[in-house]
Enzyme design. Structure first.
Site, mmCIF file in Angstrom:
data_model
loop_
_atom_site.group_PDB
_atom_site.id
_atom_site.type_symbol
_atom_site.label_atom_id
_atom_site.label_comp_id
_atom_site.label_asym_id
_atom_site.label_seq_id
_atom_site.Cartn_x
_atom_site.Cartn_y
_atom_site.Cartn_z
ATOM 1 N N ASP A 46 -83.586 42.024 -12.830
ATOM 2 C CA ASP A 46 -82.943 41.565 -11.599
ATOM 3 C C ASP A 46 -83.416 42.503 -10.486
ATOM 4 O O ASP A 46 -83.140 43.701 -10.520
ATOM 5 C CB ASP A 46 -81.425 41.662 -11.792
ATOM 6 C CG ASP A 46 -80.638 41.331 -10.538
ATOM 7 O OD1 ASP A 46 -81.236 41.203 -9.447
ATOM 8 O OD2 ASP A 46 -79.406 41.223 -10.654
ATOM 9 N N ASN A 80 -85.686 31.896 3.263
ATOM 10 C CA ASN A 80 -86.094 30.646 3.917
ATOM 11 C C ASN A 80 -86.146 30.924 5.417
ATOM 12 O O ASN A 80 -85.698 31.978 5.876
ATOM 13 C CB ASN A 80 -85.169 29.490 3.555
ATOM 14 C CG ASN A 80 -83.744 29.744 3.982
ATOM 15 O OD1 ASN A 80 -83.452 29.865 5.168
ATOM 16 N ND2 ASN A 80 -82.859 29.878 3.007
ATOM 17 N N GLY A 134 -80.802 31.381 -5.326
ATOM 18 C CA GLY A 134 -81.821 32.159 -6.035
ATOM 19 C C GLY A 134 -81.805 33.627 -5.671
ATOM 20 O O GLY A 134 -80.750 34.238 -5.462
ATOM 21 N N VAL A 135 -82.987 34.187 -5.557
ATOM 22 C CA VAL A 135 -83.124 35.624 -5.315
ATOM 23 C C VAL A 135 -82.596 35.985 -3.919
ATOM 24 O O VAL A 135 -82.048 37.078 -3.713
ATOM 25 C CB VAL A 135 -84.587 36.061 -5.549
ATOM 26 C CG1 VAL A 135 -85.529 35.587 -4.464
ATOM 27 C CG2 VAL A 135 -84.678 37.566 -5.734
ATOM 28 N N ASP A 136 -82.723 35.077 -2.971
ATOM 29 C CA ASP A 136 -82.223 35.281 -1.607
ATOM 30 C C ASP A 136 -80.711 35.532 -1.619
ATOM 31 O O ASP A 136 -80.210 36.507 -1.025
ATOM 32 C CB ASP A 136 -82.564 34.014 -0.794
ATOM 33 C CG ASP A 136 -82.407 34.187 0.701
ATOM 34 O OD1 ASP A 136 -82.157 35.319 1.163
ATOM 35 O OD2 ASP A 136 -82.545 33.175 1.423
ATOM 36 N N THR A 168 -91.670 30.273 -6.660
ATOM 37 C CA THR A 168 -91.733 29.599 -7.965
ATOM 38 C C THR A 168 -90.372 29.127 -8.493
ATOM 39 O O THR A 168 -90.274 28.672 -9.629
ATOM 40 C CB THR A 168 -92.422 30.474 -9.035
ATOM 41 O OG1 THR A 168 -91.608 31.628 -9.282
ATOM 42 C CG2 THR A 168 -93.804 30.892 -8.590
ATOM 43 N N GLY A 169 -89.336 29.260 -7.668
ATOM 44 C CA GLY A 169 -88.017 28.750 -8.052
ATOM 45 C C GLY A 169 -87.797 27.394 -7.407
ATOM 46 O O GLY A 169 -88.525 26.435 -7.675
ATOM 47 N N VAL A 170 -86.835 27.348 -6.502
ATOM 48 C CA VAL A 170 -86.486 26.106 -5.798
ATOM 49 C C VAL A 170 -87.693 25.519 -5.053
ATOM 50 O O VAL A 170 -87.807 24.294 -4.925
ATOM 51 C CB VAL A 170 -85.322 26.383 -4.816
ATOM 52 C CG1 VAL A 170 -85.037 25.163 -3.945
ATOM 53 C CG2 VAL A 170 -84.070 26.768 -5.574
ATOM 54 N N TYR A 171 -88.602 26.362 -4.580
ATOM 55 C CA TYR A 171 -89.743 25.872 -3.809
ATOM 56 C C TYR A 171 -90.839 25.232 -4.674
ATOM 57 O O TYR A 171 -91.820 24.701 -4.144
ATOM 58 C CB TYR A 171 -90.318 26.975 -2.913
ATOM 59 C CG TYR A 171 -89.514 27.209 -1.640
ATOM 60 C CD1 TYR A 171 -88.312 26.542 -1.422
ATOM 61 C CD2 TYR A 171 -89.967 28.081 -0.657
ATOM 62 C CE1 TYR A 171 -87.570 26.751 -0.268
ATOM 63 C CE2 TYR A 171 -89.233 28.297 0.519
ATOM 64 C CZ TYR A 171 -88.034 27.633 0.703
ATOM 65 O OH TYR A 171 -87.312 27.844 1.858
HETATM 66 P P1 ADP Z 1 -88.140 30.206 -3.795
HETATM 67 O O1 ADP Z 1 -87.251 29.415 -2.888
HETATM 68 O O2 ADP Z 1 -89.145 31.066 -3.034
HETATM 69 O O3 ADP Z 1 -88.760 29.384 -4.873
HETATM 70 P P2 ADP Z 1 -86.134 31.256 -5.670
HETATM 71 O O4 ADP Z 1 -85.131 32.322 -5.411
HETATM 72 O O5 ADP Z 1 -85.624 29.884 -5.926
HETATM 73 O O6 ADP Z 1 -87.165 31.310 -4.436
HETATM 74 O O7 ADP Z 1 -87.038 31.675 -6.892
HETATM 75 C C1 ADP Z 1 -88.057 32.623 -6.848
HETATM 76 C C2 ADP Z 1 -88.091 33.375 -8.163
HETATM 77 O O8 ADP Z 1 -87.092 34.394 -8.148
HETATM 78 C C3 ADP Z 1 -87.800 32.526 -9.402
HETATM 79 O O9 ADP Z 1 -88.722 32.894 -10.412
HETATM 80 C C4 ADP Z 1 -86.388 32.951 -9.796
HETATM 81 O O10 ADP Z 1 -86.197 32.835 -11.193
HETATM 82 C C5 ADP Z 1 -86.421 34.397 -9.391
HETATM 83 N N1 ADP Z 1 -85.126 35.084 -9.214
HETATM 84 C C6 ADP Z 1 -83.902 34.557 -8.975
HETATM 85 N N2 ADP Z 1 -82.994 35.554 -8.880
HETATM 86 C C7 ADP Z 1 -83.649 36.720 -9.084
HETATM 87 C C8 ADP Z 1 -83.282 38.094 -9.132
HETATM 88 N N3 ADP Z 1 -82.011 38.483 -8.953
HETATM 89 N N4 ADP Z 1 -84.245 39.029 -9.362
HETATM 90 C C9 ADP Z 1 -85.542 38.654 -9.541
HETATM 91 N N5 ADP Z 1 -85.953 37.387 -9.502
HETATM 92 C C10 ADP Z 1 -85.025 36.428 -9.281
#
Ligand code: ADP
Length: 186
Positions: free
Chosen positions: A16, A30, A38-40, A131-134
């Site tokens: 994390d 964003n 997600g990570v944001d 690589t998550g929601v985007y």
């Molecule tokens: P995006 O909108 O740029 O795709 P996301 O947050 O949806 O961003 O995903 C980007 C990546 O971050 C994904 O691989 C997701 O699994 C990962 N992620 C989500 N939460 C965390 C975290 N706390 N630490 C590290 N990576 C994370």
């Protein structure tokens, strides 16, 4: 996995990102800079409300109310995070940039590295941007990320870059990209 590139370290770990101590933590934000999922969301929650306040000020003052464009990056303080600064960068949404996705993703990494370098920061940590929601396929994104970071480290005395991957699968994918990059280079 750890690799040495021109005296710098490029490290891949799972975990994390909000728990990982560094100088600069990169957020896959964003364009609104107002937080999200997600990570944001995780970064905003761990940083505390002051981070959102500073993001609002950046939106109003630096960006004159506009969205932060895809591929660009801005810097704020880290507040309650184990990081001095946070860089907020906006990754491309897969399929929405008419074939410019890779160039825009590369910009996210190179702008973040440059901003940190200019601030004399020696350690930066990245999540897997887009690589998550985007929806950016991680196999493709990992190659762009590793190449961009690798080329930057080849030509700069930076310090340490850590990619913090959230799943074992993502970690394995980035390891494969880094191994490929190192084998082409050697
Ligand atoms: P995006 O909108 O740029 O795709 P996301 O947050 O949806 O961003 O995903 C980007 C990546 O971050 C994904 O691989 C997701 O699994 C990962 N992620 C989500 N939460 C965390 C975290 N706390 N630490 C590290 N990576 C994370």
């Amino acid at each position: 996995m750890k690799a040495k590139i021109n005296g710098n370290t490029l490290e891949l770990i799972t975990g994390d990102i909000t728990q990982f101590s560094t100088d600069v933590m990169v957020n896959a934000a964003n364009g609104t800079l107002m937080g999200g999922g997600g990570v944001d969301g995780a970064i905003h929650r761990a940083a505390g409300e002051e981070l959102l306040e500073e993001c609002k000020a950046v939106r109003n003052n630096q960006l004159h109310g506009d969205l932060l464009p895809t591929g660009e990056a801005i810097m704020t303080r880290g507040y309650n995070l184990p990081a001095k600064y946070v860089i907020h960068t906006v990754g491309p949404v897969w399929g929405e940039h008419s074939g410019e996705e890779a160039a825009l993703l590369a910009k996210c990494y190179s702008h973040s590295l440059l901003l940190s370098f200019e601030k004399n920061m020696k350690r930066i940590s990245f999540p897997s941007i887009s690589t998550g929601v985007y929806g950016y396929p991680v196999e493709k994104a990992s190659i762009v990320a590793i190449q961009t970071i690798g080329e930057f480290l080849k030509s700069n005395e930076f310090g340490k870059v850590t990619m913090v991957l959230f799943s074992r699968e993502d970690y394995e994918t980035y390891v494969a990209a880094l191994e490929e990059y190192l084998s082409e280079w050697n």
